[in-house]
Scaffold this active site. Structure first.
Site, mmCIF file in Angstrom:
data_model
loop_
_atom_site.group_PDB
_atom_site.id
_atom_site.type_symbol
_atom_site.label_atom_id
_atom_site.label_comp_id
_atom_site.label_asym_id
_atom_site.label_seq_id
_atom_site.Cartn_x
_atom_site.Cartn_y
_atom_site.Cartn_z
ATOM 1 N N GLY A 127 0.827 -1.214 0.000
ATOM 2 C CA GLY A 127 0.000 0.000 0.000
ATOM 3 C C GLY A 127 0.852 1.250 0.000
ATOM 4 O O GLY A 127 0.954 1.945 1.022
ATOM 5 N N TYR A 128 1.497 1.520 -1.127
ATOM 6 C CA TYR A 128 2.276 2.757 -1.280
ATOM 7 C C TYR A 128 1.466 3.793 -2.059
ATOM 8 O O TYR A 128 1.156 4.858 -1.569
ATOM 9 C CB TYR A 128 3.577 2.464 -2.056
ATOM 10 C CG TYR A 128 4.778 2.056 -1.226
ATOM 11 C CD1 TYR A 128 4.636 1.426 0.001
ATOM 12 C CD2 TYR A 128 6.069 2.285 -1.694
ATOM 13 C CE1 TYR A 128 5.750 1.044 0.739
ATOM 14 C CE2 TYR A 128 7.196 1.914 -0.962
ATOM 15 C CZ TYR A 128 7.024 1.294 0.257
ATOM 16 O OH TYR A 128 8.128 0.921 0.976
ATOM 17 N N SER A 129 1.132 3.456 -3.335
ATOM 18 C CA SER A 129 0.563 4.457 -4.250
ATOM 19 C C SER A 129 -0.848 4.876 -3.845
ATOM 20 O O SER A 129 -1.608 4.091 -3.278
ATOM 21 C CB SER A 129 0.494 3.888 -5.671
ATOM 22 O OG SER A 129 1.753 3.448 -6.067
ATOM 23 N N GLU A 244 12.645 -3.729 -4.407
ATOM 24 C CA GLU A 244 11.628 -3.814 -5.461
ATOM 25 C C GLU A 244 12.279 -3.701 -6.838
ATOM 26 O O GLU A 244 11.884 -4.361 -7.783
ATOM 27 C CB GLU A 244 10.582 -2.708 -5.270
ATOM 28 C CG GLU A 244 9.511 -2.737 -6.357
ATOM 29 C CD GLU A 244 8.332 -1.798 -6.112
ATOM 30 O OE1 GLU A 244 8.308 -1.119 -5.084
ATOM 31 O OE2 GLU A 244 7.452 -1.764 -6.978
ATOM 32 N N ASN A 384 9.474 4.476 -16.284
ATOM 33 C CA ASN A 384 10.704 4.579 -17.070
ATOM 34 C C ASN A 384 11.163 6.030 -17.234
ATOM 35 O O ASN A 384 12.368 6.295 -17.315
ATOM 36 C CB ASN A 384 10.507 3.907 -18.437
ATOM 37 C CG ASN A 384 10.630 2.398 -18.320
ATOM 38 O OD1 ASN A 384 10.563 1.849 -17.216
ATOM 39 N ND2 ASN A 384 10.829 1.716 -19.437
ATOM 40 N N GLU A 385 10.208 6.967 -17.241
ATOM 41 C CA GLU A 385 10.613 8.387 -17.332
ATOM 42 C C GLU A 385 11.411 8.773 -16.080
ATOM 43 O O GLU A 385 12.428 9.466 -16.166
ATOM 44 C CB GLU A 385 9.381 9.303 -17.474
ATOM 45 C CG GLU A 385 8.680 9.224 -18.826
ATOM 46 C CD GLU A 385 7.834 7.964 -18.978
ATOM 47 O OE1 GLU A 385 7.506 7.324 -17.964
ATOM 48 O OE2 GLU A 385 7.513 7.616 -20.126
HETATM 49 C C1 LIG Z 1 -0.088 -2.845 -12.965
HETATM 50 C C2 LIG Z 1 0.393 -1.975 -11.853
HETATM 51 C C3 LIG Z 1 0.597 -2.512 -10.603
HETATM 52 C C4 LIG Z 1 0.981 -1.709 -9.535
HETATM 53 N N1 LIG Z 1 1.099 -2.266 -8.292
HETATM 54 C C5 LIG Z 1 1.301 -1.474 -7.217
HETATM 55 C C6 LIG Z 1 1.244 -2.013 -5.886
HETATM 56 O O1 LIG Z 1 1.041 -3.211 -5.684
HETATM 57 N N2 LIG Z 1 1.389 -1.158 -4.855
HETATM 58 C C7 LIG Z 1 1.629 0.180 -5.020
HETATM 59 O O2 LIG Z 1 1.768 0.883 -4.031
HETATM 60 N N3 LIG Z 1 1.696 0.718 -6.266
HETATM 61 C C8 LIG Z 1 1.518 -0.072 -7.360
HETATM 62 N N4 LIG Z 1 1.545 0.458 -8.638
HETATM 63 C C9 LIG Z 1 1.682 1.900 -8.782
HETATM 64 C C10 LIG Z 1 2.948 2.355 -9.467
HETATM 65 O O3 LIG Z 1 4.031 2.336 -8.583
HETATM 66 C C11 LIG Z 1 2.651 3.783 -10.003
HETATM 67 O O4 LIG Z 1 1.698 3.626 -11.044
HETATM 68 C C12 LIG Z 1 3.881 4.455 -10.525
HETATM 69 O O5 LIG Z 1 4.736 4.809 -9.476
HETATM 70 C C13 LIG Z 1 3.526 5.734 -11.328
HETATM 71 O O6 LIG Z 1 2.680 6.568 -10.585
HETATM 72 P P1 LIG Z 1 1.298 7.099 -11.168
HETATM 73 O O7 LIG Z 1 0.550 5.959 -11.755
HETATM 74 O O8 LIG Z 1 0.624 7.902 -10.108
HETATM 75 O O9 LIG Z 1 1.692 8.055 -12.377
HETATM 76 P P2 LIG Z 1 2.219 9.550 -12.263
HETATM 77 O O10 LIG Z 1 3.256 9.664 -11.216
HETATM 78 O O11 LIG Z 1 1.037 10.459 -12.164
HETATM 79 O O12 LIG Z 1 2.905 9.731 -13.662
HETATM 80 C C14 LIG Z 1 2.166 9.960 -14.865
HETATM 81 C C15 LIG Z 1 3.162 10.102 -16.010
HETATM 82 O O13 LIG Z 1 4.011 11.233 -15.781
HETATM 83 C C16 LIG Z 1 5.379 10.813 -15.786
HETATM 84 N N5 LIG Z 1 6.118 11.586 -14.773
HETATM 85 C C17 LIG Z 1 5.766 11.789 -13.466
HETATM 86 N N6 LIG Z 1 6.701 12.521 -12.837
HETATM 87 C C18 LIG Z 1 7.686 12.779 -13.749
HETATM 88 C C19 LIG Z 1 8.929 13.478 -13.700
HETATM 89 N N7 LIG Z 1 9.366 14.046 -12.578
HETATM 90 N N8 LIG Z 1 9.679 13.528 -14.828
HETATM 91 C C20 LIG Z 1 9.258 12.933 -15.987
HETATM 92 N N9 LIG Z 1 8.076 12.257 -16.091
HETATM 93 C C21 LIG Z 1 7.313 12.175 -14.986
HETATM 94 C C22 LIG Z 1 5.365 9.338 -15.431
HETATM 95 O O14 LIG Z 1 6.497 8.677 -15.933
HETATM 96 C C23 LIG Z 1 4.094 8.874 -16.128
HETATM 97 O O15 LIG Z 1 4.340 8.626 -17.484
HETATM 98 C C24 LIG Z 1 1.207 -0.332 -9.726
HETATM 99 C C25 LIG Z 1 1.031 0.228 -11.005
HETATM 100 C C26 LIG Z 1 0.621 -0.570 -12.063
HETATM 101 C C27 LIG Z 1 0.412 0.064 -13.411
#
Ligand SMILES: Cc1cc2nc3c(=O)[nH]c(=O)nc-3n(C[C@H](O)[C@H](O)[C@H](O)COP(=O)(O)OP(=O)(O)OC[C@H]3O[C@@H](n4cnc5c(N)ncnc54)[C@H](O)[C@@H]3O)c2cc1C
Length: 398
Positions: A127-129, A244, A384-385
């Site tokens: 439970g991080y995101s 991770e 990846n960004e």
């Molecule tokens: C299938 C799946 C499983 C997951 N499982 C878990 C889980 O079990 N537990 C958990 O806690 N989380 C989980 N996650 C969450 C995951 O860690 C986040 O989706 C990830 O960290 C990206 O955050 P976000 O989705 O809020 O996108 P955002 O942070 O809102 O990013 C949106 C876009 O903007 C880009 N971006 C953001 N900031 C920057 C920057 N500073 N510079 C350049 N580009 C940037 C990102 O690369 C992305 O393309 C999961 C995600 C997926 C898709």
């Protein structure tokens, strides 16, 4: 740098192969190799076999029931286990929360949780995101307020992988709003059966239920479930992320997927000839294979550099970007290889016991699902960004 295995490492590889020959259940391997759906029971059955062998917790000290493999041994396991069709390990308990408990947890937490992770009694989720906190994780808002010998937790987590199976969740929660974001976060271990927790599915592009939203409404968590000190959770969270991100390059899995792709392309025809002989298609396969070989060598280079006990640095970000791009490129070629059959998708074909009519080859059925599902690879574990930002700063010095 010497990239040849030593005699001991070769003997270890033989031992791994002998174990997999004897102990890996054929039905589970068939599902993995055919990219079919695995049940919770499949994972638990395999975990039990690994535990009996003493090979489940490869990051843990022996005193807690682990086996401390060297980076090379882990690499050998990765290569061979992917080749044999071993299910990917569900990391949240064994590879994520356990190292944090071992390093920062209380003696009671170690005694309680570590044996239950090994036995499979507890299934953990992460439970991080949150809806507003992904890449910018430190802005998380789920609140935990101390009330006597409990915390009262309110808020929402999202993208919680396999949370529907979990009975435990480790959470980052905000315990202090008066300080800098990073300084007011704590790390809590929460029983999913506590009243006030609701798990709702998120159905992904491939039609699967893999991720969830988790809601907390006045959830009472005993203070003894706090890991380490209050407000110091960011330190523990970052420590966990180093675990991770280890292995996210997925070199072994890409090798297995590439071999599956070549096999598929040798059976599918284009103008009466195997697709594998089509100059344009074979050139695409060659390109991805060259990239994969280069990534595999880089992986070995990084393994060699940490063999003496070091920690991989920004190179692991580089490897995560390349490794996930390669996996997605292989998925894309597989989708192209099945051509129009990538479009219609019968969700039931993902079950190994499906006995109805298949729309195309049996092994083509899960390929579109794989293609869609693996869009996640470039998002999770740090997008990846974000990894490219790290590479540009730490390696290129920009
Ligand atoms: C299938 C799946 C499983 C997951 N499982 C878990 C889980 O079990 N537990 C958990 O806690 N989380 C989980 N996650 C969450 C995951 O860690 C986040 O989706 C990830 O960290 C990206 O955050 P976000 O989705 O809020 O996108 P955002 O942070 O809102 O990013 C949106 C876009 O903007 C880009 N971006 C953001 N900031 C920057 C920057 N500073 N510079 C350049 N580009 C940037 C990102 O690369 C992305 O393309 C999961 C995600 C997926 C898709």
């Amino acid at each position: 740098m010497n990239m040849n295995y030593t005699a001991e490492e070769l003997a270890f590889r033989d031992e791994v192969c002998a174990f997999l020959d004897e102990k890996l259940p054929a039905d589970i391997a068939a599902k993995v190799k055919g990219f079919r759906r695995l049940s919770k029971e499949d994972h638990q059955r395999w975990q039990k076999i690994l535990c009996e062998q003493g090979w489940y917790a490869t990051h843990w000290p022996e005193e807690y029931g682990g086996v401390e493999w060297t980076p090379v041994q882990k690499h050998i396991w990765d290569e061979e286990s992917c080749r044999y069709g071993v299910p990917r390990s569900i990391p949240f308990g064994v590879n994520m929360v356990a190292p944090v408990i071992i390093k920062f947890g209380s003696e009671e937490q170690k005694q309680t949780y570590l044996p239950r992770i090994l036995s499979g009694e507890d299934w953990w989720c992460q439970g991080y995101s949150e809806p507003g906190a992904g890449s910018d994780l430190a802005s998380l808002k789920t609140r935990a307020v101390r009330d006597g010998d409990h915390y009262i937790v309110n808020g929402q987590k999202t993208w919680t992988t396999l949370g529907q199976h979990a009975n435990m969740i480790f959470c980052l929660v905000r315990t202090n709003t008066e300080v800098k974001n990073q300084e007011g976060i704590s790390f809590l271990l929460i029983d999913m059966d506590t009243p006030g927790i609701t798990v709702r599915p998120i159905i992904t592009l491939d039609g699967e239920h893999e991720v969830n939203e988790v809601f907390f409404e006045d959830v009472k968590v005993p203070v003894e479930n706090l890991v380490g000190e209050e407000d110091k959770g960011w330190t523990y969270a970052k420590y966990l992320l180093t675990y991770e991100r280890t292995g996210l390059a997925g070199i072994g899995m890409s090798k297995a997927a590439l071999s599956h792709l070549k096999n598929l392309a040798s059976r599918r025809l284009k103008n009466g000839r195997p697709l594998l002989e089509d100059p344009s298609f074979s050139q695409r396969i060659a390109k991805v294979e060259i990239d994969l070989t280069a990534a595999a060598i880089s992986n070995l280079r990084i393994i060699a550099s940490v063999e003496g006990g070091g920690v991989p640095g920004a190179e692991s970000s580089m490897l995560k970007v390349k490794g996930t791009e390669i996996r997605q490129a292989i998925n894309d070629l597989a989708r192209r290889a099945i051509g129009p059959y990538a479009l219609p998708f019968l969700e039931e074909e993902m079950n190994m016991d499906y006995e109805g009519d298949f729309l195309s080859d049996k092994d083509a059925a899960p390929l579109s699902a794989q293609y869609f599902n693996n869009r996640k690879l470039s998002i999770f574990g740090g997008s990846n960004e974000i990894q490219k930002n790290i590479v540009s700063k730490m390696i290129l010095g920009l």
